[in-house]
Design a protein around this motif. Structure first.
Motif, mmCIF file in Angstrom:
data_model
loop_
_atom_site.group_PDB
_atom_site.id
_atom_site.type_symbol
_atom_site.label_atom_id
_atom_site.label_comp_id
_atom_site.label_asym_id
_atom_site.label_seq_id
_atom_site.Cartn_x
_atom_site.Cartn_y
_atom_site.Cartn_z
ATOM 1 N N ALA A 197 13.281 1.683 -6.661
ATOM 2 C CA ALA A 197 13.329 0.788 -7.824
ATOM 3 C C ALA A 197 14.293 1.311 -8.887
ATOM 4 O O ALA A 197 14.745 0.552 -9.741
ATOM 5 N N GLN A 198 14.577 2.585 -8.835
ATOM 6 C CA GLN A 198 15.478 3.257 -9.774
ATOM 7 C C GLN A 198 15.057 3.068 -11.226
ATOM 8 O O GLN A 198 15.851 2.757 -12.101
ATOM 9 N N GLN A 199 13.736 3.272 -11.427
ATOM 10 C CA GLN A 199 13.149 3.249 -12.767
ATOM 11 C C GLN A 199 12.037 4.280 -12.788
ATOM 12 O O GLN A 199 11.517 4.673 -11.744
ATOM 13 N N THR A 200 11.660 4.686 -13.994
ATOM 14 C CA THR A 200 10.510 5.567 -14.091
ATOM 15 C C THR A 200 9.244 4.751 -13.841
ATOM 16 O O THR A 200 9.229 3.523 -13.985
ATOM 17 N N ILE A 201 8.179 5.452 -13.491
ATOM 18 C CA ILE A 201 6.893 4.795 -13.267
ATOM 19 C C ILE A 201 6.410 4.144 -14.566
ATOM 20 O O ILE A 201 5.886 3.031 -14.550
ATOM 21 N N ALA A 202 6.617 4.805 -15.693
ATOM 22 C CA ALA A 202 6.220 4.219 -16.984
ATOM 23 C C ALA A 202 6.941 2.899 -17.227
ATOM 24 O O ALA A 202 6.330 1.923 -17.677
ATOM 25 N N ASP A 203 8.223 2.842 -16.922
ATOM 26 C CA ASP A 203 8.976 1.600 -17.103
ATOM 27 C C ASP A 203 8.486 0.513 -16.153
ATOM 28 O O ASP A 203 8.356 -0.655 -16.540
ATOM 29 N N LEU A 204 8.206 0.888 -14.912
ATOM 30 C CA LEU A 204 7.690 -0.083 -13.952
ATOM 31 C C LEU A 204 6.351 -0.656 -14.426
ATOM 32 O O LEU A 204 6.114 -1.859 -14.328
ATOM 33 N N TRP A 205 5.478 0.215 -14.954
ATOM 34 C CA TRP A 205 4.180 -0.263 -15.443
ATOM 35 C C TRP A 205 4.351 -1.150 -16.676
ATOM 36 O O TRP A 205 3.701 -2.171 -16.819
ATOM 37 N N ARG A 206 5.243 -0.762 -17.564
ATOM 38 C CA ARG A 206 5.485 -1.545 -18.779
ATOM 39 C C ARG A 206 5.981 -2.958 -18.420
ATOM 40 O O ARG A 206 5.638 -3.926 -19.084
ATOM 41 N N GLU A 207 6.773 -3.066 -17.348
ATOM 42 C CA GLU A 207 7.335 -4.356 -16.942
ATOM 43 C C GLU A 207 6.432 -5.136 -15.989
ATOM 44 O O GLU A 207 6.707 -6.299 -15.702
ATOM 45 N N TYR A 208 5.368 -4.516 -15.505
ATOM 46 C CA TYR A 208 4.488 -5.154 -14.528
ATOM 47 C C TYR A 208 3.825 -6.378 -15.147
ATOM 48 O O TYR A 208 3.338 -6.337 -16.265
ATOM 49 N N ASN A 209 3.805 -7.466 -14.395
ATOM 50 C CA ASN A 209 3.223 -8.688 -14.935
ATOM 51 C C ASN A 209 2.554 -9.471 -13.811
ATOM 52 O O ASN A 209 3.200 -10.252 -13.126
ATOM 53 N N ASN A 210 1.279 -9.199 -13.607
ATOM 54 C CA ASN A 210 0.483 -9.966 -12.660
ATOM 55 C C ASN A 210 -0.920 -10.084 -13.247
ATOM 56 O O ASN A 210 -1.791 -9.285 -12.935
ATOM 57 N N LEU A 231 -12.881 5.290 2.631
ATOM 58 C CA LEU A 231 -11.870 6.082 1.931
ATOM 59 C C LEU A 231 -10.504 5.706 2.469
ATOM 60 O O LEU A 231 -10.314 5.598 3.682
ATOM 61 N N ASP A 232 -9.551 5.514 1.575
ATOM 62 C CA ASP A 232 -8.185 5.158 1.959
ATOM 63 C C ASP A 232 -7.248 6.027 1.138
ATOM 64 O O ASP A 232 -7.118 5.833 -0.069
ATOM 65 N N LEU A 233 -6.638 7.013 1.770
ATOM 66 C CA LEU A 233 -5.716 7.917 1.090
ATOM 67 C C LEU A 233 -4.287 7.554 1.487
ATOM 68 O O LEU A 233 -3.882 7.773 2.625
ATOM 69 N N ASP A 234 -3.551 6.987 0.562
ATOM 70 C CA ASP A 234 -2.169 6.602 0.814
ATOM 71 C C ASP A 234 -1.235 7.562 0.100
ATOM 72 O O ASP A 234 -1.388 7.808 -1.093
ATOM 73 N N LEU A 235 -0.271 8.080 0.826
ATOM 74 C CA LEU A 235 0.769 8.906 0.228
ATOM 75 C C LEU A 235 1.773 7.955 -0.406
ATOM 76 O O LEU A 235 2.359 7.113 0.276
ATOM 77 N N LEU A 236 1.946 8.048 -1.713
ATOM 78 C CA LEU A 236 2.832 7.140 -2.433
ATOM 79 C C LEU A 236 4.261 7.652 -2.458
ATOM 80 O O LEU A 236 5.216 6.886 -2.267
ATOM 81 N N PHE A 237 4.413 8.932 -2.745
ATOM 82 C CA PHE A 237 5.717 9.595 -2.796
ATOM 83 C C PHE A 237 5.603 10.962 -2.150
ATOM 84 O O PHE A 237 4.516 11.553 -2.134
ATOM 85 N N TYR A 238 6.699 11.454 -1.680
ATOM 86 C CA TYR A 238 6.833 12.849 -1.262
ATOM 87 C C TYR A 238 8.187 13.260 -1.808
ATOM 88 O O TYR A 238 9.222 13.021 -1.194
ATOM 89 N N ASP A 239 8.166 13.775 -3.046
ATOM 90 C CA ASP A 239 9.381 14.062 -3.794
ATOM 91 C C ASP A 239 10.181 12.757 -3.896
ATOM 92 O O ASP A 239 9.619 11.736 -4.241
ATOM 93 N N ASP A 240 11.452 12.773 -3.556
ATOM 94 C CA ASP A 240 12.241 11.544 -3.622
ATOM 95 C C ASP A 240 12.611 11.032 -2.232
ATOM 96 O O ASP A 240 13.582 10.292 -2.059
ATOM 97 N N VAL A 241 11.808 11.393 -1.227
ATOM 98 C CA VAL A 241 12.059 10.994 0.162
ATOM 99 C C VAL A 241 11.904 9.481 0.308
ATOM 100 O O VAL A 241 10.963 8.885 -0.205
ATOM 101 N N ILE A 242 12.833 8.888 1.038
ATOM 102 C CA ILE A 242 12.763 7.479 1.416
ATOM 103 C C ILE A 242 12.741 7.445 2.943
ATOM 104 O O ILE A 242 13.672 7.928 3.591
ATOM 105 N N CYS A 243 11.647 6.925 3.523
ATOM 106 C CA CYS A 243 11.529 6.889 4.983
ATOM 107 C C CYS A 243 10.470 5.881 5.410
ATOM 108 O O CYS A 243 9.719 5.371 4.577
ATOM 109 N N ASP A 244 10.423 5.608 6.707
ATOM 110 C CA ASP A 244 9.390 4.734 7.275
ATOM 111 C C ASP A 244 8.436 5.496 8.175
ATOM 112 O O ASP A 244 7.427 4.945 8.602
ATOM 113 N N SER A 245 8.761 6.737 8.496
ATOM 114 C CA SER A 245 7.908 7.515 9.390
ATOM 115 C C SER A 245 7.957 8.980 8.974
ATOM 116 O O SER A 245 9.033 9.471 8.603
ATOM 117 N N PRO A 246 6.856 9.670 8.970
ATOM 118 C CA PRO A 246 5.531 9.328 9.464
ATOM 119 C C PRO A 246 4.730 8.434 8.521
ATOM 120 O O PRO A 246 3.605 8.051 8.825
#
Length: 145
Positions: free
Chosen positions: A119-132, A74-89
């Motif tokens: 990234a200053q975009q919505t998640i929907a926009d990021l997914w729409r532009e994703y190309n891999n 099991l790998d639980l990664d916190l992706l966002f916590y509101d709009d917080v930008i940090c490296d720790s915890p």
């Protein structure tokens, strides 16, 4: 995954769960992974959320010795916590969000209008532009606990 959802429910409000996606291992040769994203609200401080996620991982067989690019229970990664930008915890927002389809596609299901503060975009926009095209994933059947 069911055990994780059951463990999360008492601690978070408004829990929403994406579809479950199967994907090939990224970064090493190994078995396929199952991936999903959970969205929720909480009054818990960020450090407490991180501690809780690590405890749930340990309760489900994850050990401190697990290498970064290796199979894990099991790998639980916190992706966002509101709009917080940090490296720790924890690194927030998680760098993998914009790099991996197995993170971005289920996140787009759960929070398409959430604004990525770096990234200053919505998640929907990021997914729409994703190309891999090398990162393939597919939905699998999953019944919520």
């Amino acid at each position: 995954m069911r055990c994780a959802l059951i463990a999360l429910k008492p601690h978070f409000n408004d829990l929403v769960h994406s579809s479950v996606f199967e994907s090939e291992a990224v970064g090493f040769a190994g078995n396929n992974f199952y991936n999903s994203v959970v969205g929720a609200t909480t009054d818990m401080p960020l450090a407490d959320v991180c501690s809780l996620l690590k405890q749930i991982e340990r309760n489900n067989g994850r050990t401190a010795n697990d290498k970064k690019f290796s199979p894990r229970t099991l790998d639980l990664d916190l992706l966002f916590y509101d709009d917080v930008i940090c490296d720790s915890p924890a690194q927030l927002p998680r760098d993998e969000i914009t790099k991996n389809a197995f993170v971005l596609q289920p996140l787009a299901e759960v929070a398409p209008h959430f604004y990525h503060p770096v990234a200053q975009q919505t998640i929907a926009d990021l997914w729409r532009e994703y190309n891999n095209p090398q990162q393939k994933l597919w939905k699998v059947e999953f019944s919520n606990p």
